[in-house]
Structure formats: structure tokens, C-alpha cells
Design a protein around this motif. Structure first.
Motif, short mmCIF file in Angstrom:
data_model
loop_
_atom_site.label_atom_id
_atom_site.label_comp_id
_atom_site.label_asym_id
_atom_site.label_seq_id
_atom_site.Cartn_x
_atom_site.Cartn_y
_atom_site.Cartn_z
N GLY A 46 12.92 9.23 -17.52
CA GLY A 46 13.64 9.37 -18.79
C GLY A 46 14.07 8.04 -19.38
N THR A 47 14.12 6.99 -18.58
CA THR A 47 14.54 5.68 -19.07
C THR A 47 13.36 4.73 -19.21
N ASP A 48 12.51 4.70 -18.21
CA ASP A 48 11.39 3.76 -18.19
C ASP A 48 10.16 4.37 -18.86
N ASN A 49 9.25 3.47 -19.28
CA ASN A 49 7.98 3.88 -19.86
C ASN A 49 6.85 3.09 -19.19
N ARG A 50 5.63 3.25 -19.69
CA ARG A 50 4.48 2.57 -19.07
C ARG A 50 4.66 1.05 -19.04
N ALA A 51 5.15 0.47 -20.13
CA ALA A 51 5.30 -0.99 -20.20
C ALA A 51 6.33 -1.48 -19.18
N GLY A 58 3.82 -3.82 -11.58
CA GLY A 58 2.50 -4.40 -11.78
C GLY A 58 1.49 -3.32 -12.15
N ARG A 59 0.23 -3.71 -12.24
CA ARG A 59 -0.82 -2.76 -12.60
C ARG A 59 -1.05 -1.80 -11.44
N PRO A 60 -1.33 -0.54 -11.74
CA PRO A 60 -1.52 0.43 -10.66
C PRO A 60 -2.84 0.21 -9.91
N THR A 61 -2.91 0.76 -8.70
CA THR A 61 -4.14 0.71 -7.92
C THR A 61 -5.23 1.49 -8.64
N PHE A 62 -4.88 2.68 -9.12
CA PHE A 62 -5.80 3.44 -9.97
C PHE A 62 -5.01 4.41 -10.85
N VAL A 63 -5.67 4.87 -11.91
CA VAL A 63 -5.08 5.78 -12.89
C VAL A 63 -5.86 7.08 -12.82
N SER A 64 -5.16 8.21 -12.90
CA SER A 64 -5.84 9.50 -12.84
C SER A 64 -6.77 9.66 -14.04
N GLU A 65 -7.88 10.32 -13.81
CA GLU A 65 -8.88 10.52 -14.86
C GLU A 65 -8.54 11.68 -15.78
N TRP A 71 -0.10 7.23 -12.70
CA TRP A 71 -0.42 5.96 -12.06
C TRP A 71 -0.18 6.08 -10.57
N TYR A 72 -1.09 5.52 -9.78
CA TYR A 72 -0.99 5.56 -8.33
C TYR A 72 -0.98 4.14 -7.77
N TYR A 73 -0.05 3.88 -6.88
CA TYR A 73 0.04 2.62 -6.15
C TYR A 73 -0.18 2.96 -4.68
N VAL A 74 -1.27 2.47 -4.11
CA VAL A 74 -1.67 2.83 -2.76
C VAL A 74 -1.55 1.63 -1.84
N ALA A 75 -0.89 1.83 -0.70
CA ALA A 75 -0.76 0.80 0.34
C ALA A 75 -1.21 1.40 1.65
N ARG A 76 -2.02 0.66 2.39
CA ARG A 76 -2.55 1.20 3.65
C ARG A 76 -2.61 0.08 4.69
N ASP A 77 -2.06 0.36 5.87
CA ASP A 77 -2.16 -0.54 7.01
C ASP A 77 -3.17 0.07 7.98
N MET A 78 -4.15 -0.74 8.38
CA MET A 78 -5.21 -0.28 9.28
C MET A 78 -5.09 -1.02 10.60
N LYS A 90 -0.58 3.31 8.88
CA LYS A 90 0.47 3.71 7.95
C LYS A 90 -0.11 3.70 6.54
N GLN A 91 0.26 4.69 5.77
CA GLN A 91 -0.19 4.75 4.38
C GLN A 91 0.96 5.24 3.52
N GLU A 92 1.07 4.65 2.34
CA GLU A 92 2.09 5.07 1.40
C GLU A 92 1.47 5.09 0.01
N ILE A 93 1.67 6.20 -0.69
CA ILE A 93 1.17 6.36 -2.05
C ILE A 93 2.37 6.63 -2.96
N VAL A 94 2.51 5.84 -4.00
CA VAL A 94 3.56 6.04 -4.99
C VAL A 94 2.88 6.54 -6.25
N ARG A 95 3.29 7.74 -6.70
CA ARG A 95 2.72 8.31 -7.93
C ARG A 95 3.80 8.30 -9.01
#
Length: 160
Positions: A46-51, A58-65, A71-78, A90-95
Motif C-alpha cells: 500500500g505504500t511502496d510501488n515498483r520504482a 534491486g532488479r528482480p531475478t525474474f518477472v512472472s509472464e 517480481w521474484y527474488y531467488v536465492a539458493r545455497d548449494m 537452502k533456498q529462499e524466494i521472495v515474491r
């Protein structure tokens, strides 16, 4: 000729074992976004927007089609042991979900439990047609080559 001292032979055996174990290296890697929970928690629906999200995370890892272009931010430790297949430690996805105007609707986090496990079919892919062995593939055309045009290819001018 044996070793003069039993202690020396044990020491030699331990050093050989240590050298053999040093070849079994563990490889740890990180792929994707480095999640800073303080920054992620600072984004308010409600406060923030895309900008503002792009300025903060920062820029997202990928954007839904499809849909509202989440917007998805993906982090993965292998982790991997020597030459084995890598496994997700470990994996974390922020949508970040946006409405039609580009304002943040919600933010949610997911972990490695969201990974889909697939198991491809073993052996070969089923296809329609004949099942031929390797020898049939290699020698199957003997006698078939040139049988239709015994005098050569049509239009080659070799006919009688």
C-alpha cells in the motif's frame, strides 16, 4: 623389511588416510539474489510501488509472464561433495505482488519446500513407429538403395 617402530607405522597410516581424505572436498556455492531481511521487511504493501521496490531490492531475478507481473527474488545455497550431484542446502524466494497500478499488494517468502521434484522416465522416450535394433539400423538399407531407380536417379540421363 618392516618398520622399526609400531608408532611410526600408525603415524604413516594416519598421514596416508589424511591425504586421501583431503581429495574429498566439499563445494559450497551461492546462486542468485543475496536476501537482506531488513530491506525486504522495509517494503510495505500500500505504500511502496515498483520504482521504490527496485530502488530498495534491486532488479528482480525474474518477472512472472502472466497476471499482474509479480517480481521474484531467488536465492539458493548449494552443496556438493567432490564429483557428486549438487544438492540444495537452502533456498529462499521472495515474491512481491503488484496491483494494476504498480503498487505493492503483498510480499511473501518461501523456502526449499516449494521446489518441485520431477523424475524423468527411465530408459528411452516412447515413440510411435518401429522398434529397431542397432544392427537393423546399420544394415537395414542394404539392397534398398537404388532399387527403385535401377538405372540411376530420375532425370539423370542414364536410362536406356
Amino acid at each position: 623389511m618392516g618398520f622399526p617402530n609400531k608408532r611410526l607405522s600408525v603415524l604413516l597410516a594416519l598421514s596416508v588416510a589424511a591425504m586421501a581424505m583431503s581429495g574429498c572436498t566439499r563445494i559450497r556455492t551461492h546462486q542468485g539474489y543475496l536476501v537482506d531481511n531488513l530491506l525486504v521487511d522495509s517494503i510495505q504493501p500500500g505504500t511502496d510501488n515498483r520504482a521504490s521496490v527496485e530502488g530498495t531490492l534491486g532488479r528482480p531475478t525474474f518477472v512472472s509472464e502472466f497476471g499482474q507481473q509479480d517480481w521474484y527474488y531467488v536465492a539458493r545455497d548449494m552443496k556438493q561433495l567432490a564429483f557428486s550431484n549438487p544438492k540444495v542446502a537452502k533456498q529462499e524466494i521472495v515474491r512481491v505482488q503488484f496491483d494494476g497500478a504498480g503498487n505493492v499488494i503483498s510480499i511473501d517468502k518461501r523456502d526449499a519446500s516449494a521446489i518441485a521434484r520431477i523424475s524423468p522416465k527411465d530408459g528411452s522416450t516412447p515413440t510411435l513407429g518401429r522398434q529397431r535394433t542397432l544392427l537393423q539400423e546399420i544394415f537395414g538399407n542394404i539392397g534398398a538403395v537404388g532399387a527403385a531407380g535401377a538405372g540411376g536417379a530420375p532425370g539423370s540421363g542414364t536410362a536406356n
